[in-house]
Design an enzyme around this catalytic site. Structure first.
Site, PDB file in Angstrom:
ATOM      1  N   GLY A  10       0.824  -1.209   0.000  1.00 30.86           N
ATOM      2  CA  GLY A  10       0.000   0.000   0.000  1.00 30.86           C
ATOM      3  C   GLY A  10       0.850   1.247   0.000  1.00 30.86           C
ATOM      4  O   GLY A  10       0.550   2.224   0.695  1.00 30.86           O
ATOM      5  N   ALA A  11       1.913   1.240  -0.811  1.00 31.67           N
ATOM      6  CA  ALA A  11       2.935   2.287  -0.736  1.00 31.67           C
ATOM      7  C   ALA A  11       2.693   3.478  -1.644  1.00 31.67           C
ATOM      8  O   ALA A  11       3.491   4.412  -1.655  1.00 31.67           O
ATOM      9  CB  ALA A  11       4.310   1.688  -1.058  1.00 31.67           C
ATOM     10  N   GLY A  14      -0.752   7.853   1.245  1.00 29.34           N
ATOM     11  CA  GLY A  14      -1.074   7.769   2.654  1.00 29.34           C
ATOM     12  C   GLY A  14       0.064   7.295   3.538  1.00 29.34           C
ATOM     13  O   GLY A  14       1.229   7.654   3.348  1.00 29.34           O
ATOM     14  N   ILE A  15      -0.279   6.458   4.519  1.00 28.47           N
ATOM     15  CA  ILE A  15       0.700   5.965   5.484  1.00 28.47           C
ATOM     16  C   ILE A  15       1.804   5.183   4.791  1.00 28.47           C
ATOM     17  O   ILE A  15       2.983   5.290   5.155  1.00 28.47           O
ATOM     18  CB  ILE A  15       0.008   5.094   6.542  1.00 28.47           C
ATOM     19  CG1 ILE A  15      -0.987   5.919   7.352  1.00 28.47           C
ATOM     20  CG2 ILE A  15       1.038   4.459   7.482  1.00 28.47           C
ATOM     21  CD1 ILE A  15      -1.884   5.081   8.255  1.00 28.47           C
ATOM     22  N   GLY A  16       1.447   4.383   3.800  1.00 29.13           N
ATOM     23  CA  GLY A  16       2.441   3.567   3.109  1.00 29.13           C
ATOM     24  C   GLY A  16       3.511   4.400   2.431  1.00 29.13           C
ATOM     25  O   GLY A  16       4.708   4.113   2.551  1.00 29.13           O
ATOM     26  N   SER A 143      -5.623  -1.418  13.573  1.00 26.50           N
ATOM     27  CA  SER A 143      -6.513  -0.306  13.909  1.00 26.50           C
ATOM     28  C   SER A 143      -7.184  -0.596  15.240  1.00 26.50           C
ATOM     29  O   SER A 143      -7.507  -1.755  15.548  1.00 26.50           O
ATOM     30  CB  SER A 143      -7.581  -0.129  12.826  1.00 26.50           C
ATOM     31  OG  SER A 143      -8.573   0.790  13.251  1.00 26.50           O
ATOM     32  N   TYR A 167     -14.513  -4.223   8.145  1.00 26.90           N
ATOM     33  CA  TYR A 167     -13.240  -3.570   8.471  1.00 26.90           C
ATOM     34  C   TYR A 167     -12.811  -3.929   9.905  1.00 26.90           C
ATOM     35  O   TYR A 167     -11.658  -4.296  10.144  1.00 26.90           O
ATOM     36  CB  TYR A 167     -13.394  -2.061   8.321  1.00 26.90           C
ATOM     37  CG  TYR A 167     -12.123  -1.284   8.582  1.00 26.90           C
ATOM     38  CD1 TYR A 167     -11.158  -1.160   7.586  1.00 26.90           C
ATOM     39  CD2 TYR A 167     -11.891  -0.672   9.803  1.00 26.90           C
ATOM     40  CE1 TYR A 167      -9.986  -0.450   7.813  1.00 26.90           C
ATOM     41  CE2 TYR A 167     -10.726   0.038  10.045  1.00 26.90           C
ATOM     42  CZ  TYR A 167      -9.781   0.150   9.037  1.00 26.90           C
ATOM     43  OH  TYR A 167      -8.624   0.859   9.281  1.00 26.90           O
TER      44      TYR A 167
END
Length: 292
Positions: A10-11, A14-16, A143, A167
């Site tokens: 997930g790069a 966002g966070i990735g 999470s 989720y």
């Protein structure tokens, strides 16, 4: 390679992306796992330009497609003898129910089953890194939403609800997986920890639905991707947690997950069902250095 190698799923945003940037700044060779070739190319070009670093490679594979995950992992193992850090960061929140080719609900597939499968497929290079340097690390980006999934059951993988329920279930499954994999790998030097990055303004809140609309209205109160990346970067690189495994963190602070995360019966059922769904034969899997 003398330079430590880190893979981030997930790069592309966002966070990735923020985590990948932080790893580059800390001297790591970074593998960007993105969903598409175009996003991988664009992200790599941006990071090379901004960080003045060529220590980047890319992988393009959709994490809902377990066949593609297997193919990509095979290519990685051919290219890298050792991987020092695996950060299972990619996450989705599907507003409407959708399933992959195996009939698995896609939120559950990306958030939990893909990390389960990828962690197993890359055990060899992780074990080699641990054998060579004393430690390799798997970081699962979870999470605190896992605290709401009090009615978790393994059935959620194939016939559970979509949206926030799916989720929450996927994030609880990720914590249960973290605990069990950490137990199995403890003698090897491969550590496994889970981190809640905070509520972060990322692409996960795009799309229709009341929850997405509400979050977008208050996004100025949310953490930035850079703040969200602090926890994953800490677990991936800090000497302060050397040898720590099977732990749950809120950012850089160690904390206690929900009571449900310690449900051994649910964990056992989840593990067995997960092996089936990602087509792993337990008889072919070893969690020690004998496999390398």
């Amino acid at each position: 390679m003398d330079t430590p190698v880190a893979l981030v799923t997930g790069a592309s945003s966002g966070i990735g992306k923020a985590t990948a940037r932080g790893l580059l700044q800390r001297g790591y060779h970074v593998i960007l796992w993105c969903r598409t070739t175009a996003s991988a190319h664009d992200t790599a070009a941006t990071l090379r330009r901004d960080e003045h670093s060529a220590a980047l490679d890319t992988v393009a594979a959709d994490l809902t497609d377990f066949t593609a995950v297997r193919r990509a992992a095979k290519d990685l193992k051919a290219q890298y003898n050792q991987i020092d850090v695996l950060i299972n960061n990619a996450g989705v929140l599907k507003k409407e129910r959708a399933t992959n080719e195996e009939g698995v609900e896609e939120t559950f597939a990306v958030n939990y089953l893909a990390p389960f499968l990828l962690s197993h497929l890359l055990l060899d290079p992780l074990l080699r890194a641990a054998n060579a340097t004393g430690e390799a690390r798997i970081v699962n980006v979870g999470s605190d939403a896992h605290r709401g999934a009090v009615n978790f059951s393994a059935d959620a993988m194939s016939d559970g609800d979509a949206g926030l329920t799916a989720y929450m279930q996927s994030k609880l499954a990720l914590v249960l997986f973290t605990n069990e994999l950490a137990r199995r790998l403890k003698p090897t030097g491969v550590t496994v920890n889970c981190v809640h990055p905070g509520v972060v303004a990322t692409n996960i809140w795009r799309g229709p639905g009341l929850l997405s609309w509400l979050v977008r209205r208050i996004q100025w109160f949310l953490n930035s991707p850079e703040t969200g990346a602090e926890g994953p970067l800490y677990l991936a690189t800090s000497s302060e947690i050397e040898g720590v495994t099977g732990a749950y963190f809120d950012g850089t602070d160690r904390t206690t997950p929900s009571i449900a995360a310690f449900d051994e019966k649910a964990a056992a059922e989840l593990w067995d069902r997960s092996m089936e769904l990602v087509d792993l034969d337990p008889n072919d899997v070893s969690y020690n250095h004998d496999r390398i």
